[in-house]
Design a protein around this motif. Structure first.
Motif, short mmCIF file in Angstrom:
data_model
loop_
_atom_site.label_atom_id
_atom_site.label_comp_id
_atom_site.label_asym_id
_atom_site.label_seq_id
_atom_site.Cartn_x
_atom_site.Cartn_y
_atom_site.Cartn_z
N ILE A 53 9.60 -34.54 -27.58
CA ILE A 53 8.32 -33.70 -27.79
C ILE A 53 6.91 -34.21 -26.81
O ILE A 53 7.14 -35.20 -26.42
CB ILE A 53 8.06 -33.81 -29.43
N THR A 54 6.20 -32.94 -26.91
CA THR A 54 4.81 -33.59 -25.96
C THR A 54 3.82 -33.37 -26.99
O THR A 54 3.70 -32.23 -27.77
CB THR A 54 4.92 -32.36 -24.85
N ILE A 55 3.07 -34.13 -26.89
CA ILE A 55 1.77 -34.20 -27.94
C ILE A 55 0.50 -34.50 -27.06
O ILE A 55 0.52 -34.84 -25.91
CB ILE A 55 1.89 -35.21 -29.02
N ARG A 56 -0.53 -34.44 -27.58
CA ARG A 56 -1.89 -34.91 -27.06
C ARG A 56 -2.43 -36.31 -27.64
O ARG A 56 -1.98 -36.71 -28.62
CB ARG A 56 -3.09 -33.83 -27.39
N VAL A 57 -3.24 -36.94 -26.80
CA VAL A 57 -3.91 -38.27 -27.55
C VAL A 57 -4.43 -37.80 -28.70
O VAL A 57 -5.19 -36.89 -28.83
CB VAL A 57 -4.87 -38.73 -26.22
N GLY A 58 -4.33 -38.94 -29.75
CA GLY A 58 -4.98 -38.75 -30.87
C GLY A 58 -3.80 -37.92 -31.92
O GLY A 58 -4.28 -37.78 -33.15
N GLN A 59 -2.91 -37.53 -31.61
CA GLN A 59 -1.83 -36.82 -32.42
C GLN A 59 -1.06 -37.88 -33.23
O GLN A 59 -0.70 -38.87 -32.39
CB GLN A 59 -1.06 -35.64 -31.78
N ARG A 60 -0.41 -37.65 -34.20
CA ARG A 60 0.38 -38.52 -34.89
C ARG A 60 1.89 -37.96 -34.91
O ARG A 60 2.17 -36.57 -34.90
CB ARG A 60 -0.29 -38.76 -36.35
N VAL A 61 2.85 -38.93 -34.71
CA VAL A 61 4.14 -38.37 -34.78
C VAL A 61 4.64 -39.04 -36.19
O VAL A 61 4.57 -40.45 -36.16
CB VAL A 61 5.05 -38.86 -33.31
N GLN A 62 5.26 -38.37 -36.97
CA GLN A 62 6.16 -39.12 -38.00
C GLN A 62 7.64 -38.56 -38.08
O GLN A 62 8.03 -37.52 -37.69
CB GLN A 62 5.58 -38.31 -39.03
N TRP A 63 8.46 -39.79 -38.30
CA TRP A 63 10.02 -39.67 -38.03
C TRP A 63 10.27 -39.48 -39.79
O TRP A 63 9.61 -40.27 -40.50
CB TRP A 63 10.62 -40.97 -37.52
N VAL A 64 11.26 -38.64 -40.04
CA VAL A 64 11.78 -38.39 -41.15
C VAL A 64 13.33 -38.66 -41.30
O VAL A 64 14.02 -37.93 -40.37
CB VAL A 64 11.26 -37.22 -41.71
N ASN A 65 13.78 -39.70 -42.20
CA ASN A 65 15.18 -39.65 -42.08
C ASN A 65 15.75 -39.18 -43.26
O ASN A 65 15.74 -39.52 -44.53
CB ASN A 65 15.53 -41.45 -42.16
N ASN A 66 16.44 -37.90 -42.75
CA ASN A 66 17.09 -37.07 -43.80
C ASN A 66 18.67 -37.47 -44.03
O ASN A 66 19.25 -36.74 -44.62
CB ASN A 66 17.02 -35.59 -43.63
N ASP A 67 18.98 -38.51 -43.12
CA ASP A 67 20.47 -38.67 -43.32
C ASP A 67 20.72 -39.95 -44.43
O ASP A 67 19.79 -40.35 -45.19
CB ASP A 67 20.59 -39.74 -41.83
N THR A 68 22.18 -40.07 -44.83
CA THR A 68 22.47 -40.90 -45.98
C THR A 68 22.54 -42.31 -45.37
O THR A 68 22.54 -43.31 -46.12
CB THR A 68 23.63 -40.57 -46.50
N ASP A 69 22.32 -42.52 -44.10
CA ASP A 69 22.24 -43.87 -43.41
C ASP A 69 20.92 -44.33 -42.90
O ASP A 69 20.26 -43.42 -42.68
CB ASP A 69 23.18 -43.83 -42.34
N ASP A 70 20.57 -45.63 -43.13
CA ASP A 70 19.64 -46.22 -42.38
C ASP A 70 19.60 -45.99 -40.93
O ASP A 70 20.69 -46.04 -40.39
CB ASP A 70 19.36 -47.56 -42.82
N HIS A 71 18.56 -45.87 -40.27
CA HIS A 71 18.17 -45.92 -38.80
C HIS A 71 17.04 -46.71 -38.61
O HIS A 71 16.21 -47.20 -39.31
CB HIS A 71 18.01 -44.51 -38.27
N THR A 72 16.54 -46.86 -37.19
CA THR A 72 15.52 -47.61 -36.88
C THR A 72 14.71 -46.70 -35.64
O THR A 72 15.52 -46.02 -34.93
CB THR A 72 15.93 -48.96 -36.14
N ILE A 73 13.47 -47.27 -35.61
CA ILE A 73 12.77 -46.67 -34.36
C ILE A 73 12.54 -48.00 -33.51
O ILE A 73 11.63 -48.89 -34.17
CB ILE A 73 11.58 -45.89 -34.97
#
Length: 153
Positions: A53-73
């Motif tokens: 994705i491409t965003i601008r300075v000051g924007q927020r990115v949110q990761w959402v895990n809809n999987d049944t397993d844990d993941h990491t960032i």
């Protein structure tokens, strides 16, 4: 009132209206109508969508895990030029979230440490025998990673 005078009055009113409309237009307000939060979703499988994705300075990115397993960032700090550095966060299964507001232009490559690892050149690769999750056919799959490009405001 003569036709000529009526035309001048109408033209004057038109100019006043145009000035009023243009002065109420604020480019900063128009620019802020861009979404301030962009989402990266982990669907019910081992991947980030969208990948980039491409965003601008000051924007927020949110990761959402809809999987049944844990993941990491995990930030790939060898190539991380937008910060923050040292990100290593657990994204809990079934709706876990994590977000970052980006303050600097650059790139933010990231991966899931459960589903990819970095090779000697700091490039994500499928975990292989050194770690990760192997399917019933012995495959380790595609590395689970993504990238955020942060542009100036």
């Amino acid at each position: 009132m003569s036709i000529l005078r009526l035309r001048w009055v109408a033209l004057g009113l038109l100019v006043v209206c145009l000035l009023a409309v243009s002065s109420s237009f604020n480019p900063a307000v128009a620019q802020s109508s861009n979404p301030t939060v962009r989402q990266i979703i982990v669907p019910d499988e081992d991947r980030f969508t969208p990948f980039a994705i491409t965003i601008r300075v000051g924007q927020r990115v949110q990761w959402v895990n809809n999987d049944t397993d844990d993941h990491t960032i995990v930030s790939d700090d060898a190539f991380n030029t937008s910060g923050p550095r040292g990100v290593n966060v657990l994204l809990k299964a079934n709706g876990g979230t994590f977000s970052i507001e980006f303050q600097h232009p650059g790139t933010f490559p990231f991966y899931c440490r459960f589903h990819s690892m970095l090779d000697s050149d700091h490039q994500p690769k499928a975990p292989g025998p050194e770690g990760g999750i192997q399917d019933q056919n012995g495959n380790y799959g595609t590395p689970m990673n993504g990238v955020i490009t942060v542009l100036e405001k």
